[in-house]
Write an enzyme that holds these catalytic residues in place. Structure first.
Site, PDB file in Angstrom:
ATOM      1  N   ASP C  66       0.856  -1.178   0.000  1.00  0.00           N
ATOM      2  CA  ASP C  66       0.000   0.000   0.000  1.00  0.00           C
ATOM      3  C   ASP C  66       0.895   1.233   0.000  1.00  0.00           C
ATOM      4  O   ASP C  66       2.116   1.123   0.104  1.00  0.00           O
ATOM      5  CB  ASP C  66      -0.973   0.015   1.195  1.00  0.00           C
ATOM      6  CG  ASP C  66      -0.276   0.104   2.551  1.00  0.00           C
ATOM      7  OD1 ASP C  66       0.907   0.513   2.633  1.00  0.00           O
ATOM      8  OD2 ASP C  66      -0.924  -0.243   3.555  1.00  0.00           O
ATOM      9  N   ASP C 132      -8.441  -0.741  14.959  1.00  0.00           N
ATOM     10  CA  ASP C 132      -9.697  -0.427  14.257  1.00  0.00           C
ATOM     11  C   ASP C 132     -10.037  -1.497  13.202  1.00  0.00           C
ATOM     12  O   ASP C 132     -11.017  -1.360  12.474  1.00  0.00           O
ATOM     13  CB  ASP C 132      -9.605   0.949  13.581  1.00  0.00           C
ATOM     14  CG  ASP C 132      -8.472   1.026  12.561  1.00  0.00           C
ATOM     15  OD1 ASP C 132      -7.722   0.036  12.399  1.00  0.00           O
ATOM     16  OD2 ASP C 132      -8.325   2.085  11.924  1.00  0.00           O
ATOM     17  N   HIS C 134      -8.126  -2.433  10.585  1.00  0.00           N
ATOM     18  CA  HIS C 134      -7.582  -2.294   9.226  1.00  0.00           C
ATOM     19  C   HIS C 134      -6.441  -3.282   8.997  1.00  0.00           C
ATOM     20  O   HIS C 134      -5.770  -3.708   9.935  1.00  0.00           O
ATOM     21  CB  HIS C 134      -7.124  -0.850   8.957  1.00  0.00           C
ATOM     22  CG  HIS C 134      -5.763  -0.516   9.487  1.00  0.00           C
ATOM     23  ND1 HIS C 134      -5.569   0.148  10.689  1.00  0.00           N
ATOM     24  CD2 HIS C 134      -4.515  -0.720   8.990  1.00  0.00           C
ATOM     25  CE1 HIS C 134      -4.280   0.324  10.891  1.00  0.00           C
ATOM     26  NE2 HIS C 134      -3.618  -0.192   9.888  1.00  0.00           N
TER      27      HIS C 134
END
Lengths: 238, 238, 238, 238
Positions: C66, C132, C134
């Site tokens: 990413d 969270d 991710h």
């Protein structure tokens, strides 16, 4: 996803049979999981003809991927919805030895993923899809997307159940079991075959719509090595 | 061939144990074939220690790759040259269940390649080599390079036989069996470990000499995914 | 999923580094995708030490998974959130040649899956997960689960965006791109590492909760060959 | 080895073309290496017909496996013995883009194995064999069995050279290069096709005789996943 649109049901059947044969002719135990139902009928006819020229194929093992035991009114099991179809279309006419067949049943379904893993995994699975978006017995409303295998009690909570039970002509089924998405994600190669205009909307939804848990086939797009073979009619909304 | 030269026997043992552990920790049945003998002794000590931290590893299956049954003067089998060593170094202290071990024996050796294929093939094999160039029980003068498995009658036609029989201290062996080169060529990954100056000439011959049927280890260079781990002394003639 | 709970962050780092090294030492081009961030910091230290003993490893290629370009107030790109971290932790100290690194950027992100496929696929990916939920840059509220790669415009529609932008200290990011779930499903083997009590609830939710599109890491359970390595604290709610 | 004996050259060609197509239709870059020569002529005709129904197949890359540059009396290269044949039989009529073809040439042959590895390895190779036992350009008297690729200077030390040069009709070749056995051992799947009574003795020798360095095709038995397809005439001495 590798998508192939062929001209006709005959071409779809021929291409699929050729992929099955091609996978069979390896120097190793080859583990296959083939679908029953109406879509592969012609594929099996072609496959039988092709296999008749290829000598002994004792290196091939067959795993069913779901099952629905069928009971008479006394509750006795009188048939298997998936296995009986495969037996008639393929196992019997191809004279496959019982030792080459691993059929999902009450006493083995819960560790079917381990049985498959202990044989080195599935090399090839050929599946269809329903116009309601089911694949294997992963049905709308009840698919457990994170289970490698699971059992579902058949109740009229599911809109598809009543018509299904009616089709059993006096018999009934009280549960079914099926390989789930995680098991399909481990297969070396999956072939999805769909034919006919009646499935064109479902094909569009499965291949281009959102991932939708109420339309299980939409999740097939996640498969790491999926070949989709469609005839022109099934592809007409793409 | 991927060749790694480490500083010491300790490093060789550590690196090899790490590759074994790394291969074990997968979400699938993992099929291993590990060597007995003196070279891996320290590797097994480290492996036992590492495995003690890793919880249940029931997904690992172990296949022996050769065997020499040992008989007393009455001809009764009193031991197994390979299995007994593995049992002592590894299977027993690691508390490996019998159901996870497939040991080559009289009644299964001839279809051992099929047993391996039916389990999906070997993921990892760790082997050593002799200063006479043998690997597994593929010995000079009698290796059958095109056989996936074979049996050899032990006679004094082979120069290595008399010393071997003497080492059995009153017992004897009349035959041995071993996986052959074609079986090793099918393994996903093979690790060859060699230590010590006494094997330096053999290492040079195996890794850089001609393919020589009288020095079987020279054929290991053909393996499609071979990692050779050498200590400095074993590598000193390279 | 193969789940391993180790005693400490040090053990987690050691085991992960060993799996990376083990994967590296093959006789083929090996394609790795390794995570930046704080969790792997110690793993990189150990990896650097181990690699310093292993000679040239030019057969390894590295793919980032990413990226978030960082801009100054004039809009000029002044850094890369992921690549810069990897460069500092690993690429620079390990002296990895530029020719061995394929970094996701504006001009190649959209065909990154094809770049990976053209190199034979990823052999190993090491990832972390956020509290969270991710993974990679698949964030809550904006993950596109059916996309092999995609770009997300960073806006305050996402509750995590404002704190993220604040962390950039006067700079800002306007978009990010990431490999998505279908790309991870094609990786030969994925290692998920999580440490610390602060992530225990997230670990529980990811590994045992429902598949939840607002908690992307729950979908990691679908991966065909996932090894989860947790320290005791991260595992304390399991 | 998986051995299939079919009734006719037509069946051999059909089955081989079907395996090639089946391998092509995957959701990944597929790397193929196909033979030139007379045996596959009909296979290419069928393949072209089949491919014409299958849409874009830009995910397929083609690697040649040997080459013999052909020179005129001034020493200028005027052709390529292998590539020109493939171009005519397949690349041109199938309209394969140059970007999908990696042809072995002077400037890349020595690192061809690395080029293949960097693309993830070959998925499928289709080869023939000569009645002198050659495969690819691994010829009697000069095969280097432990080389992944090598070059051979063509001299009249080799009995097959003079007839070969004569066949070039005023032109000549001074060297050739070829992938060797170690490269074939790394291919996922190799198909060996042989037709006709004139090769029956060679087939027998290759498949059942000793491993013989003067009959290179005998070493094909070592391949980990070899499918041999023979017509009745080629199989008549088995």
């Amino acid at each position: 996803m590798k998508k192939i649109i062929v001209n006709s049901y005959e071409e779809l059947s021929e291409l699929t049979a050729n992929i099955v044969v091609s996978t069979m002719l390896q120097d190793k135990q080859v583990n296959l999981s083939l679908t029953a139902g109406s879509t592969p009928k012609r594929m099996y006819e072609l496959l039988l003809e092709k296999m008749s020229h290829l000598g002994e194929l004792t290196n091939i093992h067959y795993y069913t991927f779901d099952e629905t035991p069928i009971r008479n009114q006394e509750g006795q099991v009188v048939g298997f919805d998936n296995f009986d179809g495969l037996k008639q279309s393929f196992f019997e006419p191809a004279k496959i030895a019982e030792s080459q067949i691993v059929a999902m049943q009450d006493d083995n379904y819960s560790n079917f993923p381990e049985l498959i893993s202990a044989a080195g995994g599935l090399d090839l699975m050929v599946i269809g899809m329903g116009d309601d978006g089911h694949f294997c017995a992963n049905m709308p409303e009840c698919t457990q997307f994170d289970k490698a295998v699971y059992r579902v009690k058949l109740t009229n909570d599911f809109p598809w159940n009543a018509p299904y039970q009616e089709g059993l002509k006096g018999n009934y089924s009280d549960y079914m079991y099926t390989l789930g998405l995680p098991s399909l994600l481990k297969v070396q190669r999956v072939i999805l075959i769909v034919k006919g205009a009646s499935k064109a909307a479902a094909v569009k939804r499965a291949l281009t719509g959102p991932l939708d848990q109420n339309f299980p086939a939409s999740y097939l797009r996640l498969l790491p090595n999926l070949t989709v073979i469609l005839d022109q009619e099934a592809a007409q909304q793409l």
